[in-house]
Design a protein around this motif. Structure first.
Motif, PDB file in Angstrom:
ATOM      1  N   ILE A 182      26.306  37.600  42.182  1.00 23.12           N
ATOM      2  CA  ILE A 182      27.203  37.020  43.204  1.00 23.12           C
ATOM      3  C   ILE A 182      26.254  36.896  44.376  1.00 23.12           C
ATOM      4  O   ILE A 182      26.595  35.786  45.214  1.00 23.12           O
ATOM      5  CB  ILE A 182      28.241  38.136  43.243  1.00 23.12           C
ATOM      6  N   VAL A 216      33.769  35.405  45.454  1.00 20.13           N
ATOM      7  CA  VAL A 216      34.405  35.981  44.433  1.00 20.13           C
ATOM      8  C   VAL A 216      35.423  36.957  44.942  1.00 20.13           C
ATOM      9  O   VAL A 216      35.098  37.859  45.968  1.00 20.13           O
ATOM     10  CB  VAL A 216      33.432  36.708  43.522  1.00 20.13           C
ATOM     11  N   ALA A 235      31.923  40.940  47.403  1.00 15.97           N
ATOM     12  CA  ALA A 235      32.963  40.292  47.218  1.00 15.97           C
ATOM     13  C   ALA A 235      34.282  40.621  48.047  1.00 15.97           C
ATOM     14  O   ALA A 235      34.173  41.595  48.702  1.00 15.97           O
ATOM     15  CB  ALA A 235      33.331  40.651  45.702  1.00 15.97           C
TER      16      ALA A 235
END
Length: 187
Positions: free
Chosen positions: A105, A112, A136
Motif C-alpha cells: 500500500i 485504501v 490506510a
C-alpha cells in the motif's frame, strides 16, 4: 465443513495468483470501489460463489493474502481509485496485515480504506488500528452493538461509518432514541 475440492481450488488459485478482481462502485463517490476476490472454476471457467470464497479465506486467515494478490495483479487499474476492503477483526490479526500488505500500500501509494466489522473481538484489534491509520483509512461496520465507544470512534477519525440496523429499528419504534443517531453523526 467445506468441500475439500473447493478448498484445494482456493489454495491452488492463491498459489498461482489467479485471483480475479470483483468490484462494486460506491454510488455518489467518484472513483471509489469496494474490492473483493473472485476465483473461476478450472473446468467451466465460471466464477465461484464470492461469499463462499470469502468465508473460507477468512476462516483459514487467507483473505488478506488474496487481497494482496488482487491488488498486485490490478495495480494499474486501482491506482486512481479509493479502494474499500471489507475485513473482519480476525482478518486484521493475520500476519499479512502486519508485513506484506502495508508495504504494498505504501510503495504503490494506494488509497485504501479498511472497512472493519465491529464485533466482540474488536477490542483486541483496536491497538492495531492506530498502526493501520498510518498507511490506510478506516471505516467501521455494524457500529451500535456496544463493542466500540464513541470516544474510540472519534479518536479513529473514521472515513465511513455503518450504523447497525438495531439502532435504526430503535429510532423507528421509539423516536426518543433519535439522539443516539444525532450523536453518532456529530462524532
Amino acid at each position: 465443513k467445506y468441500n475439500p475440492e473447493f478448498i484445494k481450488l482456493l489454495n491452488k488459485s492463491i498459489l498461482n495468483q489467479k485471483i480475479i478482481l470483483s468490484y462494486t462502485p460506491i454510488e455518489n463517490h467518484k472513483n471509489t470501489i469496494i474490492v473483493e476476490p473472485i476465483i473461476k472454476d478450472e473446468y467451466s471457467n465460471t466464477p465461484l460463489s464470492k461469499e463462499l470464497i470469502i468465508n473460507i479465506a477468512q476462516e483459514f486467515n487467507l483473505y488478506l493474502l488474496m487481497i494482496k494478490i488482487l491488488l498486485l495483479n490490478n495495480i494499474s487499474l486501482l491506482k486512481d481509485q479509493k479502494i474499500i476492503i471489507n475485513v473482519t477483526t480476525t482478518d486484521l490479526l493475520a500476519t499479512t496485515i502486519l508485513t506484506d500488505l502495508p508495504t504494498l500500500i505504501k510503495r504503490e501509494e494506494l488509497n485504501v480504506v479498511f472497512n472493519i466489522e465491529v464485533n466482540s473481538k474488536y477490542s483486541v484489534v483496536f491497538p492495531l488500528l492506530k498502526t493501520i491509520k498510518s498507511y490506510a483509512q478506516i471505516g467501521l461496520r455494524k457500529v451500535g452493538k456496544g463493542y466500540i465507544s464513541f470516544r474510540d470512534v472519534y479518536a479513529l477519525k473514521v472515513e465511513y461509518l455503518e450504523i447497525d440496523d438495531t439502532i435504526i429499528d430503535l429510532v423507528d419504534t421509539n423516536p426518543q432514541w433519535k439522539f443516539l443517531l444525532e450523536a453518532v453523526k456529530i462524532i
